[in-house]
Design a protein around this motif. Structure first.
Motif, PDB file in Angstrom:
ATOM      1  N   THR A 479       0.856  -1.179   0.000  1.00 58.47           N
ATOM      2  CA  THR A 479       0.000   0.000   0.000  1.00 58.47           C
ATOM      3  C   THR A 479       0.895   1.234   0.000  1.00 58.47           C
ATOM      4  N   ASP A 480       0.300   2.385  -0.270  1.00 61.44           N
ATOM      5  CA  ASP A 480       1.096   3.608  -0.319  1.00 61.44           C
ATOM      6  C   ASP A 480       1.788   3.877   1.008  1.00 61.44           C
ATOM      7  N   ASP A 481       1.109   3.551   2.111  1.00 60.81           N
ATOM      8  CA  ASP A 481       1.674   3.835   3.430  1.00 60.81           C
ATOM      9  C   ASP A 481       2.822   2.901   3.781  1.00 60.81           C
ATOM     10  N   MET A 482       2.962   1.785   3.047  1.00 58.53           N
ATOM     11  CA  MET A 482       4.053   0.851   3.318  1.00 58.53           C
ATOM     12  C   MET A 482       5.320   1.208   2.552  1.00 58.53           C
ATOM     13  N   ARG A 483       5.298   2.326   1.852  1.00 58.24           N
ATOM     14  CA  ARG A 483       6.487   2.821   1.150  1.00 58.24           C
ATOM     15  C   ARG A 483       7.136   3.887   2.025  1.00 58.24           C
ATOM     16  N   VAL A 484       8.355   3.634   2.434  1.00 56.37           N
ATOM     17  CA  VAL A 484       9.068   4.510   3.363  1.00 56.37           C
ATOM     18  C   VAL A 484      10.275   5.099   2.651  1.00 56.37           C
ATOM     19  N   SER A 485      10.458   6.384   2.792  1.00 58.33           N
ATOM     20  CA  SER A 485      11.627   7.027   2.177  1.00 58.33           C
ATOM     21  C   SER A 485      12.899   6.613   2.907  1.00 58.33           C
ATOM     22  N   ALA A 486      13.939   6.377   2.142  1.00 55.90           N
ATOM     23  CA  ALA A 486      15.231   6.007   2.737  1.00 55.90           C
ATOM     24  C   ALA A 486      15.843   7.152   3.524  1.00 55.90           C
ATOM     25  N   GLU A 487      15.336   8.356   3.368  1.00 54.16           N
ATOM     26  CA  GLU A 487      15.885   9.521   4.061  1.00 54.16           C
ATOM     27  C   GLU A 487      15.273   9.730   5.436  1.00 54.16           C
ATOM     28  N   GLU A 492      10.461  11.157  12.617  1.00 51.48           N
ATOM     29  CA  GLU A 492       9.755  11.061  11.335  1.00 51.48           C
ATOM     30  C   GLU A 492       9.599   9.604  10.911  1.00 51.48           C
ATOM     31  N   LEU A 493      10.627   8.804  11.121  1.00 50.36           N
ATOM     32  CA  LEU A 493      10.546   7.393  10.771  1.00 50.36           C
ATOM     33  C   LEU A 493       9.517   6.676  11.642  1.00 50.36           C
ATOM     34  N   LEU A 494       9.557   6.925  12.951  1.00 49.05           N
ATOM     35  CA  LEU A 494       8.597   6.268  13.841  1.00 49.05           C
ATOM     36  C   LEU A 494       7.169   6.709  13.535  1.00 49.05           C
ATOM     37  N   ASP A 495       6.975   7.981  13.193  1.00 53.85           N
ATOM     38  CA  ASP A 495       5.636   8.450  12.839  1.00 53.85           C
ATOM     39  C   ASP A 495       5.124   7.746  11.593  1.00 53.85           C
ATOM     40  N   ALA A 500       1.072   3.414   9.591  1.00 54.16           N
ATOM     41  CA  ALA A 500       0.677   2.227   8.819  1.00 54.16           C
ATOM     42  C   ALA A 500       1.322   0.995   9.439  1.00 54.16           C
ATOM     43  N   PRO A 501       0.742   0.446  10.499  1.00 61.25           N
ATOM     44  CA  PRO A 501       1.349  -0.716  11.156  1.00 61.25           C
ATOM     45  C   PRO A 501       1.482  -1.891  10.200  1.00 61.25           C
ATOM     46  N   ALA A 502       2.682  -2.446  10.111  1.00 60.57           N
ATOM     47  CA  ALA A 502       2.956  -3.610   9.268  1.00 60.57           C
ATOM     48  C   ALA A 502       4.233  -4.264   9.774  1.00 60.57           C
ATOM     49  N   THR A 503       4.528  -5.459   9.248  1.00 62.34           N
ATOM     50  CA  THR A 503       5.752  -6.155   9.652  1.00 62.34           C
ATOM     51  C   THR A 503       6.931  -5.794   8.776  1.00 62.34           C
ATOM     52  N   GLU A 504       6.685  -5.465   7.495  1.00 64.40           N
ATOM     53  CA  GLU A 504       7.743  -5.064   6.580  1.00 64.40           C
ATOM     54  C   GLU A 504       7.294  -3.841   5.782  1.00 64.40           C
TER      55      GLU A 504
END
Length: 535
Positions: A479-487, A492-495, A500-504
Motif C-alpha cells: 500500500t502507499d503507506d508501506m512505502r518509506v523514504s530512505a531519508e 519522522e521514521l517512527l511516525d 501504517a502498522p505492518a511487519t515489513e
C-alpha cells in the motif's frame, strides 16, 4: 557511515546483532569473498558475504542444493530453520492471484561485505549490489515528502471540547478529586457560612468545577504557546492532580522552552489577580466572597507550586531551559532539572507533614488529631511520588530524543532481491543467497514493486515444497503507506511506521527506486539497543 546505492538497486544497512536470526534466507556459501572496494557501483564483488562468523543469515531457513534446476556452485551447508511460531501449513494456504505479470529478472547482483557483529553499535559501509534498471515511469503510490496519516484519536477520558483544535479530556480520576474537594471545601463552608446547611455542598461542587476551569486556562496557555511555536499538541487532560498538556515535540531553542513553561504559571497568577480584583466590591462573608477568595488562593497555590524548580513542574522546565542556554546541551538541562525534581520530591515527602503539623500551613490546632496527620502524610506521599516519577520520565524521554536520530531507515534496511510473481520460493531464496540479500520484493514486468514476501510465511514453508510454491502466494500487497523514504530517521521514521502498522516496509529512494526492505522488528531492536546505551 552509509554509501548510497546504485540506480534502482535494493540495498541494506542492517544493524542487527549476530545472535538474532532475522530473515529466513539460506546461509551464504562457505567460500570467502574479497572485501568490496571503493570503485563504486561498477565494482565486481563475490556473491557471498566475506565473514565466516555466523551472522543473522546462519540461523535462517535454507533451501537445499538440489531443490532448484539451477544450483551452480551453491554449496551452502544445511542449517535448521529458525521457527518463530509460524505454522508450516499456513504458508501453503496463502492466496496467489498476482499471476500474469511478465518476467523481470534481476540476477546480476553484487555482494558487499557482510556485517557479522553490530552489537557494539558500529555500522558497516555498504556498497552497490547490482545495476538493476530503474522502473520505467514513476513508481505507483510513491509521493516524495508525503506526510504520514495523522494518528488515531488519543482518548483518555470524556471529550469536553476542542479549543484551538486540541481535544480536552476529563479523566475518570477527576470525578474522585472533585468529590474530595466538594467534601473538604463543604466542611470549611460549614464553619464560615453555617446558614447554608446542605446547600454548602452545591457551592463546594461549583468551586471544584471553577477551580479546574482555572487549571484548564493554565494548560491552554501552554497549548497556545506550543501552537505559536509550531509544536504539535496531542491533547489536554484534566486528571486527579491538575492538568497535563501533551506536547509531542520539544522546543527548538532554550528561549522557547522557557516561554513555553512560564506562560502557564503566569496565567495562573493573572487569574489570581482577577479574582482578587473581583473580591473588592463583594462583601466578605457572602457566598460570592468566599468563592472568589478560594479561587484566588487556589490559583496562587497552583502558580507557586508549578514554579518550583524541578521536573516535571513548569519551574523545572524553566530551569532546564536556563541550563540548556548556559551549557548548549539540552540533555544537561534535563539531567539538572530532573535531579532537582527528585530532591524536591523528598522535600515534599518529609517537609509537608512537618510544616502542616507545626502550624505553618494552618495546622497544629486543637482539632488536629491523628486523622489529619495521616491525611497530610498520605497527601505528601502522593505528591512526592508524582514529582519523583515525573522527573524520571523526563530523563527517559530526554534519552529517547537524544537517541532517536540514530534510527535511520537507510542503515536499518535489509538488502532485497526483486523477483517475478511466478518465481518459485526456492529459486528466489537462491538468488537472495547469491546476492547476500535478506528480503524479497515481488515486481511486475516494468520493475515496479507489487508486494513484499513475508518473512513469517517463508519460515512456514517446508523445504521440500519450496520449488512448487510461488513467491506471490507468500507476499503482502504493498500500500502507499508501506512505502518509506530512505531519508527518514528519528521521530519522522517512527511516525511513518505508526501511521501504517505492518511487519515489513518497502524503502525507496526519493526518485522512487527500490532501496530495500525495512522490518519493524529490526527497528524495534535498534531502538531498544540505542536506549540501552548510556547518554
Amino acid at each position: 557511515m552509509d554509501v548510497s546505492g546504485a540506480s534502482g538497486q535494493p540495498r541494506s544497512g542492517d544493524d542487527q546483532p549476530t545472535d538474532h536470526p532475522a530473515v529466513p534466507t539460506p546461509p551464504p556459501p562457505a567460500a570467502e569473498a574479497p572485501a568490496p572496494t571503493e570503485d563504486g557501483p561498477g565494482t565486481d564483488t563475490a556473491a557471498t558475504p566475506a565473514s565466516n562468523t555466523p551472522g543473522p543469515e546462519a540461523a535462517r531457513a535454507e533451501e537445499p542444493e538440489d531443490e532448484t534446476p539451477d544450483t551452480t556452485g551453491a554449496t551452502a551447508p544445511k542449517t535448521k530453520t529458525h521457527e518463530t511460531g509460524a505454522d508450516e501449513a499456513g504458508a501453503d494456504k496463502a492466496g496467489a492471484d498476482k499471476a500474469g505479470a511478465d518476467k523481470a529478472a534481476a540476477d546480476g547482483a553484487k555482494t558487499p561485505e557482510s556485517a557479522p557483529d553490530t552489537a557494539a553499535g558500529t555500522h558497516e559501509t555498504h556498497r552497490t549490489l547490482a545495476h538493476t534498471e530503474p522502473p520505467t515511469g514513476p513508481a505507483p503510490g510513491m509521493a516524495k515528502g508525503e506526510p504520514p496519516r495523522p494518528p488515531k484519536e488519543p482518548g483518555g477520558g470524556i471529550l469536553m471540547g476542542r479549543p484551538f483544535g486540541v481535544p480536552v479530556y476529563v479523566a475518570p480520576s477527576w470525578f474522585l478529586v472533585a468529590a474530595l474537594i466538594t467534601w473538604v471545601f463543604g466542611g470549611q463552608l460549614d464553619r464560615v457560612l453555617p446558614e447554608l446547611g446542605a446547600a454548602r455542598y452545591l457551592v463546594s461542587l461549583f468551586f471544584a468545577v471553577a477551580f479546574y476551569a482555572s487549571v484548564l486556562v493554565h494548560e491552554l496557555a501552554h497549548t497556545v504557546a506550543a501552537i505559536r511555536f509550531k509544536l504539535p499538541v496531542r491533547r489536554i487532560q484534566l486528571q486527579f492532580f491538575g492538568g497535563v498538556s501533551e506536547i509531542e515535540k520539544e522546543a527548538e531553542t532554550p528561549g522557547r522552552e522557557f516561554v513555553l513553561a512560564f506562560v502557564g504559571p503566569l496565567l495562573s497568577l493573572v487569574l489570581a489577580g482577577l479574582f482578587y480584583l473581583a473580591m473588592k466590591p463583594v462583601q466578605p462573608g457572602t457566598v460570592p466572597g468566599v468563592l472568589l477568595a478560594g479561587l484566588m488562593v487556589s490559583n496562587l497555590i497552583v502558580a507557586a507550586f508549578n514554579l518550583l524548580p524541578g521536573l516535571p513542574l513548569d519551574g523545572g522546565r524553566m530551569l532546564r531551559a536556563i541550563v540548556w542556554k548556559i551549557t548548549g546541551k539540552p540533555m544537561s538541562g534535563t539531567v539538572a532539572a530532573a535531579w532537582v525534581g527528585r530532591a524536591l520530591a523528598v522535600a515534599v515527602l518529609v517537609g509537608l507533614p512537618l510544616l502542616n503539623s507545626s502550624g505553618g500551613l494552618g495546622g497544629g490546632t486543637e482539632e488536629s488529631g491523628g486523622m489529619n496527620t495521616v491525611t497530610d502524610a498520605l497527601l505528601a506521599a502522593i505528591l512526592a511520588a508524582i514529582i519523583w516519577t515525573g522527573a524520571g520520565n523526563s530523563l527517559r524521554m530526554a534519552r529517547l530524543r537524544e537517541h532517536l536520530p540514530e534510527l535511520r531507515a537507510r542503515t536499518l534496511t535489509r538488502r532485497a532481491v526483486p523477483v517475478e510473481t511466478d518465481t518459485p520460493l526456492s529459486e528466489a531464496l537462491r538468488r537472495a543467497n547469491a546476492a547476500g540479500a535478506r528480503a524479497l520484493v515481488v515486481v511486475d514486468a516494468d520493475g515496479h514493486p507489487l508486494s513484499l514476501v513475508r518473512e513469517s510465511a517463508i519460515v512456514g514453508v517446508p523445504e521440500h515444497r519450496r520449488p512448487w510454491v510461488p513467491v506471490s502466494g507468500l507476499a503482502q500487497d504493498l500500500t502507499d503507506d508501506m512505502r518509506v523514504s530512505a531519508e527518514l530517521s528519528g521521530e519522522e521514521l517512527l511516525d511513518a511506521l505508526r501511521a501504517a502498522p505492518a511487519t515489513e516496509y518497502l524503502v525507496v529512494e526519493t526518485t522512487g527506486e527500490i532501496y530495500g526492505v525495512l522490518s519493524a522488528a529490526d527497528v524495534e531492536r535498534a531502538f531498544v539497543k540505542a536506549m540501552a546505551r548510556p547518554s
